[in-house]
Structure formats: structure tokens, C-alpha cells
Write a protein that holds these residues in place. Structure first.
Motif, PDB file in Angstrom:
ATOM      1  N   PHE A 195      22.919  52.403  42.229  1.00  0.00           N
ATOM      2  CA  PHE A 195      23.279  52.349  43.638  1.00  0.00           C
ATOM      3  C   PHE A 195      22.549  51.235  44.378  1.00  0.00           C
ATOM      4  O   PHE A 195      23.008  50.798  45.437  1.00  0.00           O
ATOM      5  CB  PHE A 195      23.032  53.700  44.312  1.00  0.00           C
ATOM      6  CG  PHE A 195      24.270  54.541  44.363  1.00  0.00           C
ATOM      7  CD1 PHE A 195      25.159  54.433  45.418  1.00  0.00           C
ATOM      8  CD2 PHE A 195      24.569  55.419  43.341  1.00  0.00           C
ATOM      9  CE1 PHE A 195      26.311  55.187  45.464  1.00  0.00           C
ATOM     10  CE2 PHE A 195      25.728  56.181  43.366  1.00  0.00           C
ATOM     11  CZ  PHE A 195      26.606  56.062  44.427  1.00  0.00           C
ATOM     12  N   THR A 196      21.441  50.751  43.849  1.00  0.00           N
ATOM     13  CA  THR A 196      20.816  49.563  44.433  1.00  0.00           C
ATOM     14  C   THR A 196      21.754  48.368  44.312  1.00  0.00           C
ATOM     15  O   THR A 196      21.923  47.584  45.258  1.00  0.00           O
ATOM     16  CB  THR A 196      19.488  49.243  43.728  1.00  0.00           C
ATOM     17  OG1 THR A 196      18.619  50.375  43.807  1.00  0.00           O
ATOM     18  CG2 THR A 196      18.801  48.045  44.374  1.00  0.00           C
ATOM     19  N   VAL A 197      22.402  48.248  43.152  1.00  0.00           N
ATOM     20  CA  VAL A 197      23.359  47.163  42.946  1.00  0.00           C
ATOM     21  C   VAL A 197      24.596  47.361  43.814  1.00  0.00           C
ATOM     22  O   VAL A 197      25.125  46.399  44.402  1.00  0.00           O
ATOM     23  CB  VAL A 197      23.746  47.065  41.455  1.00  0.00           C
ATOM     24  CG1 VAL A 197      24.901  46.090  41.256  1.00  0.00           C
ATOM     25  CG2 VAL A 197      22.544  46.625  40.632  1.00  0.00           C
ATOM     26  N   VAL A 198      25.072  48.605  43.922  1.00  0.00           N
ATOM     27  CA  VAL A 198      26.233  48.885  44.781  1.00  0.00           C
ATOM     28  C   VAL A 198      25.930  48.481  46.223  1.00  0.00           C
ATOM     29  O   VAL A 198      26.735  47.802  46.878  1.00  0.00           O
ATOM     30  CB  VAL A 198      26.614  50.375  44.721  1.00  0.00           C
ATOM     31  CG1 VAL A 198      27.676  50.703  45.780  1.00  0.00           C
ATOM     32  CG2 VAL A 198      27.147  50.737  43.340  1.00  0.00           C
ATOM     33  N   ALA A 199      24.775  48.898  46.723  1.00  0.00           N
ATOM     34  CA  ALA A 199      24.398  48.571  48.101  1.00  0.00           C
ATOM     35  C   ALA A 199      24.313  47.071  48.304  1.00  0.00           C
ATOM     36  O   ALA A 199      24.801  46.521  49.308  1.00  0.00           O
ATOM     37  CB  ALA A 199      23.057  49.226  48.447  1.00  0.00           C
ATOM     38  N   GLY A 200      23.699  46.377  47.346  1.00  0.00           N
ATOM     39  CA  GLY A 200      23.578  44.930  47.464  1.00  0.00           C
ATOM     40  C   GLY A 200      24.917  44.230  47.405  1.00  0.00           C
ATOM     41  O   GLY A 200      25.175  43.294  48.166  1.00  0.00           O
ATOM     42  N   ALA A 201      25.794  44.689  46.511  1.00  0.00           N
ATOM     43  CA  ALA A 201      27.101  44.041  46.361  1.00  0.00           C
ATOM     44  C   ALA A 201      27.951  44.200  47.610  1.00  0.00           C
ATOM     45  O   ALA A 201      28.613  43.259  48.050  1.00  0.00           O
ATOM     46  CB  ALA A 201      27.828  44.609  45.143  1.00  0.00           C
ATOM     47  N   PHE A 202      27.945  45.402  48.189  1.00  0.00           N
ATOM     48  CA  PHE A 202      28.697  45.611  49.422  1.00  0.00           C
ATOM     49  C   PHE A 202      28.087  44.837  50.588  1.00  0.00           C
ATOM     50  O   PHE A 202      28.803  44.338  51.458  1.00  0.00           O
ATOM     51  CB  PHE A 202      28.762  47.098  49.773  1.00  0.00           C
ATOM     52  CG  PHE A 202      29.896  47.832  49.116  1.00  0.00           C
ATOM     53  CD1 PHE A 202      31.211  47.446  49.317  1.00  0.00           C
ATOM     54  CD2 PHE A 202      29.651  48.923  48.293  1.00  0.00           C
ATOM     55  CE1 PHE A 202      32.263  48.125  48.718  1.00  0.00           C
ATOM     56  CE2 PHE A 202      30.691  49.609  47.683  1.00  0.00           C
ATOM     57  CZ  PHE A 202      32.007  49.214  47.900  1.00  0.00           C
ATOM     58  N   SER A 203      26.765  44.736  50.601  1.00  0.00           N
ATOM     59  CA  SER A 203      26.081  44.104  51.736  1.00  0.00           C
ATOM     60  C   SER A 203      26.198  42.585  51.741  1.00  0.00           C
ATOM     61  O   SER A 203      26.470  41.984  52.787  1.00  0.00           O
ATOM     62  CB  SER A 203      24.590  44.490  51.730  1.00  0.00           C
ATOM     63  OG  SER A 203      24.420  45.876  51.864  1.00  0.00           O
ATOM     64  N   VAL A 204      25.974  41.962  50.604  1.00  0.00           N
ATOM     65  CA  VAL A 204      25.862  40.495  50.587  1.00  0.00           C
ATOM     66  C   VAL A 204      26.785  39.833  49.576  1.00  0.00           C
ATOM     67  O   VAL A 204      26.646  38.631  49.304  1.00  0.00           O
ATOM     68  CB  VAL A 204      24.398  40.067  50.329  1.00  0.00           C
ATOM     69  CG1 VAL A 204      23.473  40.644  51.394  1.00  0.00           C
ATOM     70  CG2 VAL A 204      23.933  40.497  48.926  1.00  0.00           C
ATOM     71  N   GLY A 205      27.725  40.588  49.026  1.00  0.00           N
ATOM     72  CA  GLY A 205      28.644  39.996  48.059  1.00  0.00           C
ATOM     73  C   GLY A 205      29.388  38.798  48.602  1.00  0.00           C
ATOM     74  O   GLY A 205      29.634  37.815  47.887  1.00  0.00           O
ATOM     75  N   ALA A 206      29.747  38.844  49.879  1.00  0.00           N
ATOM     76  CA  ALA A 206      30.489  37.740  50.476  1.00  0.00           C
ATOM     77  C   ALA A 206      29.613  36.516  50.717  1.00  0.00           C
ATOM     78  O   ALA A 206      30.121  35.405  50.923  1.00  0.00           O
ATOM     79  CB  ALA A 206      31.105  38.189  51.799  1.00  0.00           C
ATOM     80  N   ILE A 207      28.292  36.696  50.672  1.00  0.00           N
ATOM     81  CA  ILE A 207      27.375  35.583  50.924  1.00  0.00           C
ATOM     82  C   ILE A 207      27.010  34.855  49.630  1.00  0.00           C
ATOM     83  O   ILE A 207      27.065  33.625  49.561  1.00  0.00           O
ATOM     84  CB  ILE A 207      26.093  36.093  51.616  1.00  0.00           C
ATOM     85  CG1 ILE A 207      26.438  36.720  52.970  1.00  0.00           C
ATOM     86  CG2 ILE A 207      25.072  34.960  51.779  1.00  0.00           C
ATOM     87  CD1 ILE A 207      25.256  37.392  53.651  1.00  0.00           C
ATOM     88  N   SER A 208      26.641  35.626  48.606  1.00  0.00           N
ATOM     89  CA  SER A 208      26.146  34.999  47.372  1.00  0.00           C
ATOM     90  C   SER A 208      26.939  35.363  46.129  1.00  0.00           C
ATOM     91  O   SER A 208      26.722  34.780  45.069  1.00  0.00           O
ATOM     92  CB  SER A 208      24.681  35.413  47.146  1.00  0.00           C
ATOM     93  OG  SER A 208      24.601  36.785  46.784  1.00  0.00           O
ATOM     94  N   GLY A 209      27.834  36.336  46.240  1.00  0.00           N
ATOM     95  CA  GLY A 209      28.504  36.842  45.054  1.00  0.00           C
ATOM     96  C   GLY A 209      27.774  38.005  44.436  1.00  0.00           C
ATOM     97  O   GLY A 209      28.273  38.640  43.511  1.00  0.00           O
ATOM     98  N   ALA A 210      26.569  38.297  44.939  1.00  0.00           N
ATOM     99  CA  ALA A 210      25.795  39.478  44.535  1.00  0.00           C
ATOM    100  C   ALA A 210      25.550  39.542  43.034  1.00  0.00           C
ATOM    101  O   ALA A 210      25.936  40.488  42.368  1.00  0.00           O
ATOM    102  CB  ALA A 210      26.482  40.756  45.019  1.00  0.00           C
TER     103      ALA A 210
END
Length: 217
Positions: free
Chosen positions: A155-170
Motif C-alpha cells: 500500500f505504500t506503493v499504491v499510495a505513491g503511484a496514485f499521488s505522484v504517478g502523473a509527475i514521475s511515473g511512480a
């Protein structure tokens, strides 16, 4: 090389393969649920192989665990090789099996100026969060044999992907970053941004864990 060591390297390769394959397939097909798929895959692979190898599937996590003194340098190098090779193999499989038209419409994330700095910052922050969570839930003496570590890490990865995926690709993972470049998702000239941020985050997480837990060595 003993059978136990071979098993550890094999598990790291298997887990990393499925993680990178999920990243490529989910993103390449344009699924809006890619973060959930990626986090879930990481979670189940950690539960599947954590008792054998620790379930790193990430060179940055392995570096943090090395600095935290829960793995030796020789095994860490073996993990890094297994992770990177498995990630590259997964990237090749994705390019072969995901519908070519879908892969062709996947835009390569290019970074410059502010977007480059933003990508560096978010990769640094969430890779740090991921490594710090791993060290605390999967290697700490305070949580022996706990049953929640895979869920927390996934869920750390899920949170990061939803939060900043559009910025860096997560990516939050050097094996994912390199493989994503192979799949055409990241631009090769800016790949260094991911690698530097992720490795710096791993070093910071390992150092902070030791500072906060001086008796847990």
C-alpha cells in the motif's frame, strides 16, 4: 553457491519479474487501476517469497537493508543482478505480448526544467517512504513474524503511484525505472534522475533507521 542462496536469488528474480511485468502491462494497456494492480502484485509476491529472500524485488530496498545490516554485500550484489535481469526480461515480454498498438500509444515521459526537479523530489520522497516502511515492518526486532508487512509495503506503493504517478511515473525502484525505459515509458537521457533519487533515498532510509533504532542491529 548453496541451495538456500540459489533459492533466494530465484525468488528475487521471480518477484521482480512479476512486479515489472504488471507495471508494463497495466500501464501499457492504459488501465486506470494500474496503481492497485502494481501494489497488489508487490504485496502478494512479498507474502509468497518473503520467508525465503526477504521479498525485496527492488535494488533500492536491498541497498537500504544492506546499510541496515540485514544482508551481506555478496548477497546484495546477487540480489541486484537477479532483480535487474528479471526486470529486463519482463520488459521484453511486455513488449512482445501487450498489443503493439497499445504500447505505441503509450507516451514516453520526458522531463526538463521544473518537471525534472519535481520528478526527482517525488521519487526521492516515496522511495524513502518505501524503504523506511520495509525496514520497520519487515526487519525490525519490534515486529517479529508479523502478518501485515506485505500489506503495508504494497500500500505504500499504491499510495505513491496514485499521488505522484502523473509527475514521475511512480517507479520508486531502479529495476522498474530501467525496465520502463526499455519499454519506452521513460526517456533514457533522464533515467539518471530516477536512479540518483532512488539510491539516495535508500541510503537516507537505512541511515535514519539505524539512528532511530540504535539497539536494533
Amino acid at each position: 553457491m548453496t541451495s538456500n542462496v540459489r533459492a533466494m536469488y530465484a525468488v528475487e528474480a521471480i518477484g521482480t519479474f512479476f512486479l515489472v511485468f504488471t507495471v508494463g502491462a497495466a500501464a501499457g494497456s492504459g488501465s486506470p487501476f494500474a496503481p492497485l494492480a502494481i501494489g497488489a502484485t508487490l504485496m502478494v509476491m512479498i507474502y509468497a517469497g518473503g520467508h525465503i529472500s526477504g521479498g525485496h524485488y527492488n535494488p533500492a530496498v536491498t541497498l537500504a537493508v544492506l546499510l541496515r545490516h540485514r544482508i551481506g554485500l555478496r548477497d546484495a550484489v546477487g540480489y541486484w543482478i537477479a532483480q535487474l535481469v528479471a526486470g529486463l526480461l519482463a520488459a521484453v515480454v511486455v513488449r512482445a505480448v501487450v498489443v503493439p498498438a497499445q504500447m505505441e500509444t503509450t507516451e514516453t515521459l520526458t522531463l526538463a526544467g521544473h518537471t525534472l526537479v519535481a520528478a526527482f523530489v517525488v521519487e526521492l520522497l516515496f522511495t524513502f517512504a518505501l524503504c523506511f516502511v520495509v525496514l520497520n515492518v519487515a526487519t525490525s526486532k519490534s515486529h517479529p513474524n508479523n502478518s501485515f508487512y506485505g500489506l503495508a509495503i504494497g500500500f505504500t506503493v499504491v499510495a505513491g503511484a496514485f499521488s505522484v504517478g502523473a509527475i514521475s511515473g511512480a517507479a520508486f525502484n531502479p529495476a522498474v525505472a530501467v525496465s520502463a525505459a526499455v519499454m519506452g515509458m521513460f526517456a533514457w537521457p533522464t533515467l539518471w534522475v530516477y536512479l540518483v533519487a532512488q539510491l539516495a533515498a535508500a541510503v537516507a532510509a537505512g541511515a535514519l533507521f539505524l539512528a532511530l533504532n540504535p539497539d536494533d542491529r
